[in-house]
Structures are given as structure tokens and as C-alpha cells.
Design a protein around this motif. Structure first.
Motif, PDB file in Angstrom:
ATOM      1  N   THR A  18     107.080 -79.800  93.967  1.00 50.86           N
ATOM      2  CA  THR A  18     106.144 -80.104  93.711  1.00 50.86           C
ATOM      3  C   THR A  18     104.765 -79.329  93.445  1.00 50.86           C
ATOM      4  O   THR A  18     103.675 -79.506  93.527  1.00 50.86           O
ATOM      5  N   LYS A  20      98.272 -84.324  96.310  1.00 51.05           N
ATOM      6  CA  LYS A  20      98.934 -85.313  97.467  1.00 51.05           C
ATOM      7  C   LYS A  20      99.708 -86.462  97.169  1.00 51.05           C
ATOM      8  O   LYS A  20     100.687 -86.899  97.480  1.00 51.05           O
ATOM      9  N   LYS A  21      99.122 -87.387  96.217  1.00 54.22           N
ATOM     10  CA  LYS A  21      99.733 -88.656  95.668  1.00 54.22           C
ATOM     11  C   LYS A  21     100.880 -88.321  95.105  1.00 54.22           C
ATOM     12  O   LYS A  21     101.785 -89.197  95.190  1.00 54.22           O
ATOM     13  N   ILE A  70     102.741 -85.708  95.670  1.00 55.29           N
ATOM     14  CA  ILE A  70     103.888 -85.273  96.483  1.00 55.29           C
ATOM     15  C   ILE A  70     104.489 -86.436  97.456  1.00 55.29           C
ATOM     16  O   ILE A  70     105.687 -86.462  97.590  1.00 55.29           O
ATOM     17  N   ASP A  71     103.570 -87.234  97.607  1.00 52.88           N
ATOM     18  CA  ASP A  71     104.106 -88.591  98.430  1.00 52.88           C
ATOM     19  C   ASP A  71     105.066 -89.376  97.303  1.00 52.88           C
ATOM     20  O   ASP A  71     106.157 -89.846  97.722  1.00 52.88           O
ATOM     21  N   TRP A  72     104.767 -89.437  95.965  1.00 61.51           N
ATOM     22  CA  TRP A  72     105.603 -89.886  94.820  1.00 61.51           C
ATOM     23  C   TRP A  72     106.953 -89.374  94.748  1.00 61.51           C
ATOM     24  O   TRP A  72     108.009 -89.937  94.902  1.00 61.51           O
ATOM     25  N   TYR A  73     106.942 -87.815  94.983  1.00 58.50           N
ATOM     26  CA  TYR A  73     108.068 -86.905  94.870  1.00 58.50           C
ATOM     27  C   TYR A  73     109.164 -87.415  96.102  1.00 58.50           C
ATOM     28  O   TYR A  73     110.389 -87.974  95.850  1.00 58.50           O
ATOM     29  N   ASN A  74     108.403 -87.523  97.342  1.00 54.40           N
ATOM     30  CA  ASN A  74     109.025 -88.144  98.408  1.00 54.40           C
ATOM     31  C   ASN A  74     109.958 -89.430  98.416  1.00 54.40           C
ATOM     32  O   ASN A  74     110.969 -89.513  98.756  1.00 54.40           O
ATOM     33  N   GLU A  75     108.875 -90.398  97.831  1.00 63.11           N
ATOM     34  CA  GLU A  75     109.530 -91.661  97.584  1.00 63.11           C
ATOM     35  C   GLU A  75     110.740 -91.692  96.541  1.00 63.11           C
ATOM     36  O   GLU A  75     111.906 -92.298  96.601  1.00 63.11           O
ATOM     37  N   ASN A  90     113.926 -90.398  98.339  1.00 66.45           N
ATOM     38  CA  ASN A  90     114.270 -91.700  99.052  1.00 66.45           C
ATOM     39  C   ASN A  90     115.290 -92.568  98.095  1.00 66.45           C
ATOM     40  O   ASN A  90     116.224 -93.170  98.320  1.00 66.45           O
ATOM     41  N   ASP A  95     107.299 -78.892 103.388  1.00 61.11           N
ATOM     42  CA  ASP A  95     107.220 -79.971 103.004  1.00 61.11           C
ATOM     43  C   ASP A  95     107.829 -80.587 101.770  1.00 61.11           C
ATOM     44  O   ASP A  95     107.953 -81.812 101.647  1.00 61.11           O
ATOM     45  N   GLU A  96     108.132 -79.769 100.786  1.00 63.17           N
ATOM     46  CA  GLU A  96     109.163 -80.121  99.747  1.00 63.17           C
ATOM     47  C   GLU A  96     110.624 -80.166  99.942  1.00 63.17           C
ATOM     48  O   GLU A  96     111.300 -81.087  99.093  1.00 63.17           O
TER      49      GLU A  96
END
Ligand SMILES: Nc1ncnc2c1ncn2[C@@H]1O[C@H](COP(=O)(O)OP(=O)(O)OP(=O)(O)O)[C@@H](O)[C@H]1O
Length: 208
Positions: free
Chosen positions: A159, A164-165, A167-172, A175, A191-192
Motif C-alpha cells: 500500500t 485511503k481509497k 488502500i480500500d481498493w487493495y483490500n477489495e 478479496n 492494515d496491509e
């Protein structure tokens, strides 16, 4: 799916041991955080696993359910995103995607247009990489990993440069594209690597 076995894996530069005697099985499909302070040896360990840098002592072996893969061949089965791996800056985005997917097969059912949408880079298709922001480059590096049809993803500081956006994209993306693949995350930011059930701390392997 590939199982990785580290047998007394040890690495030193000149007289300094970076890690010593790592005995570890990385089961196919498992998710690992590789942690340790700056300069402790996280990148050195994943470069050894990727076959980029040789160990000083010990062995790393790779197994499918039916056979052993020679370490010379392991690069065909993995992708790496890392700050020290540069993108070819003079290529446009489209040229880079075409170039990358000459060497790695894309995942089935994902074409270039879908990749561009998923990375939020569609309108930049003709832009040279040297005109990308650092966040755009990071999404691209990660996208190249996620969209390649390989069973091992190595994500070194995934990350960095993401807001912030991002990082949310990375988590998505983890998944959506992380299932049934081995993922190794080098990081000091919980968090990563929240999704990683396993952890190895390099600091535990400094002495014998
Ligand atoms: N090619 C090299 N020659 C000599 N020493 C090296 C080489 N590559 C790395 N090192 C040293 O090995 C140690 C571990 O470096 P490495 O990059 O693996 O750490 P890291 O845990 O990934 O650090 P960071 O969190 O800062 O990214 C450092 O002391 C570094 O200077």
C-alpha cells in the motif's frame, strides 16, 4: 497450487547474517505476513523465495501435488510487486500491459479492458508510465500481479503510495483475486496484512 519448503534457509551479505536457519512450510494457498523492522531482511527473504537472489546456505524447494518444480522455473509461477522493481517508464499503459502478458498468461475471463476498469486507469491507456502519479503506478504494479495467472503473489509494501481509497481498493482486490493463491506480504503495517493468517518475523532468525 504450489507448496514452498524452506530448509535451513540462511542469507548473509559479507559477514552479516540477514537471517539464519529458517525452517518453514508455506502451504499452497496460505497467506503470510513477513514482518521486521526496516533493513531486517524482509525483501531479501522474498527475493530468495522468488529465485532472484540465491541463499548463502540451505534450500528452498517448490512442490505441486504431483512433482517438484526446479528453482530455475519458479519465476513462471509467481509475480512480484515491490518498490525496487521499476516499471518500464517509456511504455504507454497499453504497451506495458501487452508486454507483460507476453510473458505471463492473464487470468481466464479477464481482458485488457476489464483490467483497466478494475485498476481505474481506463482513461490513461495511451499515457506513458513516466507521466503516472505514484499512486497510479502502485495500482498498476499490483494489478499486474493480481491479473496474472500464477499461484504465488509476492507483495512487498503493497500500500505504499496509496491513499485511503487506494488502500480500500487493495483490500477489495485481495478479496476478489486472492482466493486459492499463496500471498506473501512484506510489511510493517498491520492494515496491509490483516487478511494473512500466518506471520513470520525476520527478527526471530537473526541468530542460530
Ligand atoms: N545486494 C546487497 N548487498 C549487500 N547488502 C544488502 C544487499 N541487499 C540488501 N542488503 C542488506 O540486507 C539488509 C536487509 O535488507 P532488506 O532490503 O531485505 O530489508 P527490509 O526488511 O526489506 O527493509 P525495508 O523495511 O526498509 O524495506 C540491509 O542491511 C541491507 O542493507
Amino acid at each position: 497450487m504450489i507448496r514452498i519448503e524452506l530448509e535451513s534457509a540462511s542469507k548473509r551479505f559479507q559477514y552479516e547474517w540477514i537471517f539464519k536457519n529458517i525452517q518453514l512450510t508455506i502451504p499452497a494457498g496460505s497467506k503470510w505476513a513477513i514482518t521486521g523492522s526496516n533493513g531486517s531482511g524482509k525483501s531479501t527473504l522474498v527475493k530468495a523465495i522468488a529465485g532472484i537472489n540465491p541463499l548463502s546456505e540451505g534450500k528452498i524447494r517448490y512442490f505441486t501435488t504431483s512433482e517438484e518444480i526446479h528453482s530455475d522455473q519458479i519465476f513462471n509461477h509467481l509475480t512480484i510487486s515491490a518498490p525496487y522493481l521499476e516499471l518500464p517508464e517509456e511504455f504507454t499503459l497499453l504497451e506495458l500491459l501487452n508486454f507483460h502478458f507476453k510473458f505471463k498468461n492473464p487470468l481466464r475471463d479477464i481482458d485488457i479492458s476489464t483490467m483497466l476498469e478494475k485498476m481505474y486507469l481506463k482513461e490513461h491507456i495511451s499515457k506513458p508510465i513516466n507521466q503516472f502519479s505514484s499512486g497510479m503506478k502502485q495500482r498498476l504494479k499490483l494489478g499486474l500481479c493480481f491479473f496474472s495467472d500464477v499461484s504465488i503473489l509476492i507483495l512487498d509494501e503493497p500500500t505504499s503510495n496509496l491513499d485511503k481509497k487506494g488502500i480500500d481498493w487493495y483490500n477489495e482486490m485481495i478479496n476478489l483475486f486472492g482466493t486459492n493463491r499463496t500471498i506473501l506480504v512484506c510489511s510493517n503495517d498491520p492494515d496491509e496484512y490483516e487478511f494473512c493468517a500466518q506471520q513470520i518475523n525476520i527478527e526471530d532468525y537473526k541468530k542460530k
